[in-house]
Design a protein around this motif. Sequence first.
Motif, PDB file in Angstrom:
ATOM      1  N   LEU A  59       0.846  -1.226  -0.057  1.00 22.31           N
ATOM      2  CA  LEU A  59      -0.001   0.054  -0.118  1.00 22.31           C
ATOM      3  C   LEU A  59       0.942   1.166  -0.167  1.00 22.31           C
ATOM      4  O   LEU A  59       0.729   2.320  -0.691  1.00 22.31           O
ATOM      5  N   HIS A  60       2.200   1.331   0.731  1.00 19.32           N
ATOM      6  CA  HIS A  60       2.951   2.232   0.822  1.00 19.32           C
ATOM      7  C   HIS A  60       3.328   2.739  -0.643  1.00 19.32           C
ATOM      8  O   HIS A  60       3.630   3.847  -0.993  1.00 19.32           O
ATOM      9  N   LEU A  61       3.798   1.468  -1.730  1.00 16.54           N
ATOM     10  CA  LEU A  61       4.328   1.985  -2.828  1.00 16.54           C
ATOM     11  C   LEU A  61       3.463   2.174  -3.887  1.00 16.54           C
ATOM     12  O   LEU A  61       3.826   2.188  -4.956  1.00 16.54           O
ATOM     13  N   LYS A  62       2.164   2.207  -3.467  1.00 21.87           N
ATOM     14  CA  LYS A  62       1.145   2.680  -4.474  1.00 21.87           C
ATOM     15  C   LYS A  62       0.722   4.087  -4.566  1.00 21.87           C
ATOM     16  O   LYS A  62      -0.233   4.556  -4.958  1.00 21.87           O
ATOM     17  N   LYS A  63       1.527   4.906  -3.817  1.00 24.96           N
ATOM     18  CA  LYS A  63       0.951   6.324  -3.475  1.00 24.96           C
ATOM     19  C   LYS A  63       1.210   7.205  -4.708  1.00 24.96           C
ATOM     20  O   LYS A  63       0.757   8.275  -4.767  1.00 24.96           O
ATOM     21  N   PHE A  64       1.900   6.929  -5.969  1.00 20.96           N
ATOM     22  CA  PHE A  64       2.170   7.607  -7.227  1.00 20.96           C
ATOM     23  C   PHE A  64       2.389   6.704  -8.001  1.00 20.96           C
ATOM     24  O   PHE A  64       2.418   5.404  -8.038  1.00 20.96           O
ATOM     25  N   LEU A  65       2.370   7.396  -9.476  1.00 19.67           N
ATOM     26  CA  LEU A  65       2.401   6.542 -10.457  1.00 19.67           C
ATOM     27  C   LEU A  65       3.716   5.866 -10.447  1.00 19.67           C
ATOM     28  O   LEU A  65       4.864   6.676 -10.273  1.00 19.67           O
ATOM     29  N   ILE A  66       3.917   4.641 -10.919  1.00 15.22           N
ATOM     30  CA  ILE A  66       5.114   3.843 -10.938  1.00 15.22           C
ATOM     31  C   ILE A  66       5.607   3.753 -12.380  1.00 15.22           C
ATOM     32  O   ILE A  66       4.835   3.270 -13.104  1.00 15.22           O
ATOM     33  N   HIS A  67       6.751   3.929 -12.601  1.00 17.65           N
ATOM     34  CA  HIS A  67       7.691   3.519 -13.894  1.00 17.65           C
ATOM     35  C   HIS A  67       8.537   2.597 -13.692  1.00 17.65           C
ATOM     36  O   HIS A  67       9.303   2.648 -12.733  1.00 17.65           O
ATOM     37  N   ARG A  68       8.890   1.707 -14.658  1.00 19.25           N
ATOM     38  CA  ARG A  68       9.943   0.676 -14.552  1.00 19.25           C
ATOM     39  C   ARG A  68      11.036   1.055 -15.765  1.00 19.25           C
ATOM     40  O   ARG A  68      10.667   0.985 -16.975  1.00 19.25           O
ATOM     41  N   MET A  69      12.329   1.095 -15.369  1.00 24.24           N
ATOM     42  CA  MET A  69      13.450   1.404 -16.361  1.00 24.24           C
ATOM     43  C   MET A  69      14.307   0.276 -16.366  1.00 24.24           C
ATOM     44  O   MET A  69      14.837  -0.223 -15.193  1.00 24.24           O
ATOM     45  N   PHE A  70      14.583  -0.219 -17.580  1.00 24.55           N
ATOM     46  CA  PHE A  70      15.772  -1.136 -17.705  1.00 24.55           C
ATOM     47  C   PHE A  70      17.189  -0.729 -18.173  1.00 24.55           C
ATOM     48  O   PHE A  70      17.016   0.101 -19.277  1.00 24.55           O
ATOM     49  N   LEU A  71      18.378  -0.485 -17.611  1.00 23.68           N
ATOM     50  CA  LEU A  71      19.531  -0.079 -17.677  1.00 23.68           C
ATOM     51  C   LEU A  71      20.653  -1.039 -17.836  1.00 23.68           C
ATOM     52  O   LEU A  71      20.579  -2.321 -17.076  1.00 23.68           O
ATOM     53  N   VAL A  72      21.433  -1.119 -18.944  1.00 27.40           N
ATOM     54  CA  VAL A  72      22.419  -1.789 -19.033  1.00 27.40           C
ATOM     55  C   VAL A  72      23.774  -0.799 -19.200  1.00 27.40           C
ATOM     56  O   VAL A  72      24.005   0.276 -19.548  1.00 27.40           O
ATOM     57  N   ALA A  73      25.046  -1.322 -18.634  1.00 26.24           N
ATOM     58  CA  ALA A  73      26.140  -0.405 -18.709  1.00 26.24           C
ATOM     59  C   ALA A  73      27.380  -1.286 -18.545  1.00 26.24           C
ATOM     60  O   ALA A  73      27.393  -2.558 -18.128  1.00 26.24           O
ATOM     61  N   LYS A  74      28.579  -0.752 -18.733  1.00 24.23           N
ATOM     62  CA  LYS A  74      29.965  -1.464 -18.612  1.00 24.23           C
ATOM     63  C   LYS A  74      30.537  -1.155 -17.463  1.00 24.23           C
ATOM     64  O   LYS A  74      30.715   0.020 -16.855  1.00 24.23           O
ATOM     65  N   ILE A  75      31.277  -2.150 -16.733  1.00 24.16           N
ATOM     66  CA  ILE A  75      32.243  -1.839 -15.640  1.00 24.16           C
ATOM     67  C   ILE A  75      33.609  -2.451 -15.962  1.00 24.16           C
ATOM     68  O   ILE A  75      33.713  -3.378 -16.480  1.00 24.16           O
ATOM     69  N   PRO A  76      34.690  -1.703 -15.446  1.00 24.25           N
ATOM     70  CA  PRO A  76      36.087  -2.272 -15.507  1.00 24.25           C
ATOM     71  C   PRO A  76      36.191  -3.541 -14.949  1.00 24.25           C
ATOM     72  O   PRO A  76      35.463  -3.942 -13.937  1.00 24.25           O
ATOM     73  N   ALA A  77      37.029  -4.542 -15.649  1.00 27.26           N
ATOM     74  CA  ALA A  77      37.207  -5.710 -14.998  1.00 27.26           C
ATOM     75  C   ALA A  77      37.736  -5.769 -13.629  1.00 27.26           C
ATOM     76  O   ALA A  77      38.547  -4.929 -13.228  1.00 27.26           O
ATOM     77  N   ASN A  78      37.493  -6.644 -12.728  1.00 24.78           N
ATOM     78  CA  ASN A  78      37.863  -6.778 -11.302  1.00 24.78           C
ATOM     79  C   ASN A  78      37.357  -5.469 -10.599  1.00 24.78           C
ATOM     80  O   ASN A  78      37.992  -5.163  -9.621  1.00 24.78           O
ATOM     81  N   THR A  79      36.374  -5.067 -10.863  1.00 30.95           N
ATOM     82  CA  THR A  79      35.771  -3.798 -10.156  1.00 30.95           C
ATOM     83  C   THR A  79      35.182  -4.366  -8.793  1.00 30.95           C
ATOM     84  O   THR A  79      34.557  -5.375  -8.677  1.00 30.95           O
ATOM     85  N   GLU A  80      35.491  -3.674  -7.691  1.00 30.44           N
ATOM     86  CA  GLU A  80      34.757  -3.845  -6.591  1.00 30.44           C
ATOM     87  C   GLU A  80      33.343  -3.576  -6.597  1.00 30.44           C
ATOM     88  O   GLU A  80      32.968  -2.423  -6.493  1.00 30.44           O
ATOM     89  N   LYS A  81      32.872  -4.650  -6.430  1.00 30.90           N
ATOM     90  CA  LYS A  81      31.221  -4.539  -6.671  1.00 30.90           C
ATOM     91  C   LYS A  81      30.600  -3.857  -5.679  1.00 30.90           C
ATOM     92  O   LYS A  81      29.476  -3.267  -5.835  1.00 30.90           O
ATOM     93  N   ARG A  82      31.303  -3.850  -4.353  1.00 31.61           N
ATOM     94  CA  ARG A  82      30.652  -3.053  -3.217  1.00 31.61           C
ATOM     95  C   ARG A  82      30.409  -1.507  -3.455  1.00 31.61           C
ATOM     96  O   ARG A  82      29.552  -0.683  -3.138  1.00 31.61           O
ATOM     97  N   ASP A  83      31.702  -1.044  -4.463  1.00 32.67           N
ATOM     98  CA  ASP A  83      31.455   0.444  -4.473  1.00 32.67           C
ATOM     99  C   ASP A  83      30.342   0.683  -5.498  1.00 32.67           C
ATOM    100  O   ASP A  83      29.719   1.840  -5.279  1.00 32.67           O
ATOM    101  N   ILE A  84      29.940  -0.312  -6.320  1.00 30.19           N
ATOM    102  CA  ILE A  84      28.935   0.275  -7.341  1.00 30.19           C
ATOM    103  C   ILE A  84      27.387   0.256  -6.378  1.00 30.19           C
ATOM    104  O   ILE A  84      26.718   1.209  -6.381  1.00 30.19           O
ATOM    105  N   SER A  85      27.382  -0.650  -5.592  1.00 29.20           N
ATOM    106  CA  SER A  85      25.883  -0.711  -4.644  1.00 29.20           C
ATOM    107  C   SER A  85      26.005   0.299  -3.961  1.00 29.20           C
ATOM    108  O   SER A  85      24.885   0.863  -3.356  1.00 29.20           O
ATOM    109  N   GLU A  86      27.177   0.799  -3.118  1.00 27.89           N
ATOM    110  CA  GLU A  86      27.192   2.053  -2.242  1.00 27.89           C
ATOM    111  C   GLU A  86      26.900   3.105  -3.115  1.00 27.89           C
ATOM    112  O   GLU A  86      26.210   4.211  -2.565  1.00 27.89           O
ATOM    113  N   TYR A  87      27.388   3.518  -4.190  1.00 34.19           N
ATOM    114  CA  TYR A  87      27.137   4.530  -5.042  1.00 34.19           C
ATOM    115  C   TYR A  87      25.546   4.684  -4.904  1.00 34.19           C
ATOM    116  O   TYR A  87      25.033   5.766  -4.899  1.00 34.19           O
TER     117      TYR A  87
END
Length: 254
Positions: free
Chosen positions: A41-69
Amino acid sequence: MSSIGHHVRKTSKRTFPLESLLMPQVPRNNYLHFQEEKQRLHLKKFLIHRMFLVAKIPANTEKRDISEYYEQVFQSIVKHHLGELVTGLLLMYPTSILHILESSSGTLLRILLDYIDREKNDDEFLIQGMKIVVVSHNIPSRLFMQWQVSVIKVPVMYLDDVTQSQSLEEVITEFLTQTHKLGAYLFKTVKVGTKGPGDNLHQAVPELLLPEQIIKYLCKCEEFLDPATFIKMYNNPIYVTLDSEVVWPAPDHF
């Protein structure tokens, strides 16, 4: 007389099996069900849109840095867009990411704007070459109840590269089909408030994971817009010629 009354009182206490079966059953929900319904119910308070994104990251990237960003971006946006929570899924492959976001249009635009600013001012920014594959507007309900992160630790083996034999339309169809199947699986298995699927999706449901070659292929497609071009088109006014503005035959100029 007393014996009759005693007999009546004795029979009146009898409970018939049929009556017990016909009695209305009151549903009993536990506290977890209550919390999940409150979240929906809390998540239905406004119009919702869904976006699909793809991107490149350098090899051996610390994945935690991306999630923290992204967590920092979400926390910053909440200060300006109260209650407009971000839900979705971030899949981090060895050299690319697949990101699904669900929220209001204003929140999604702020996420893109932050990425544009980081990419422009930071030559070593971890996320590069982002493309917007699909945007679904005014979706009836969320596919994800929270924002989840999963690292694909080991490569999933495939017999052939489908991007070499299929058209772009076929690749997009497979992309959307697989991501929706994965979202439906997580919707059924991941409970609200938990940490999410973790990093074992390649073991639990390898058949639902897209091969990284498809993500890389979509990153290279010129048919998809990068965030800067998307924002520019979004901000440009749309000029519509009304029927009342069209005169026929065309006036002659002397």
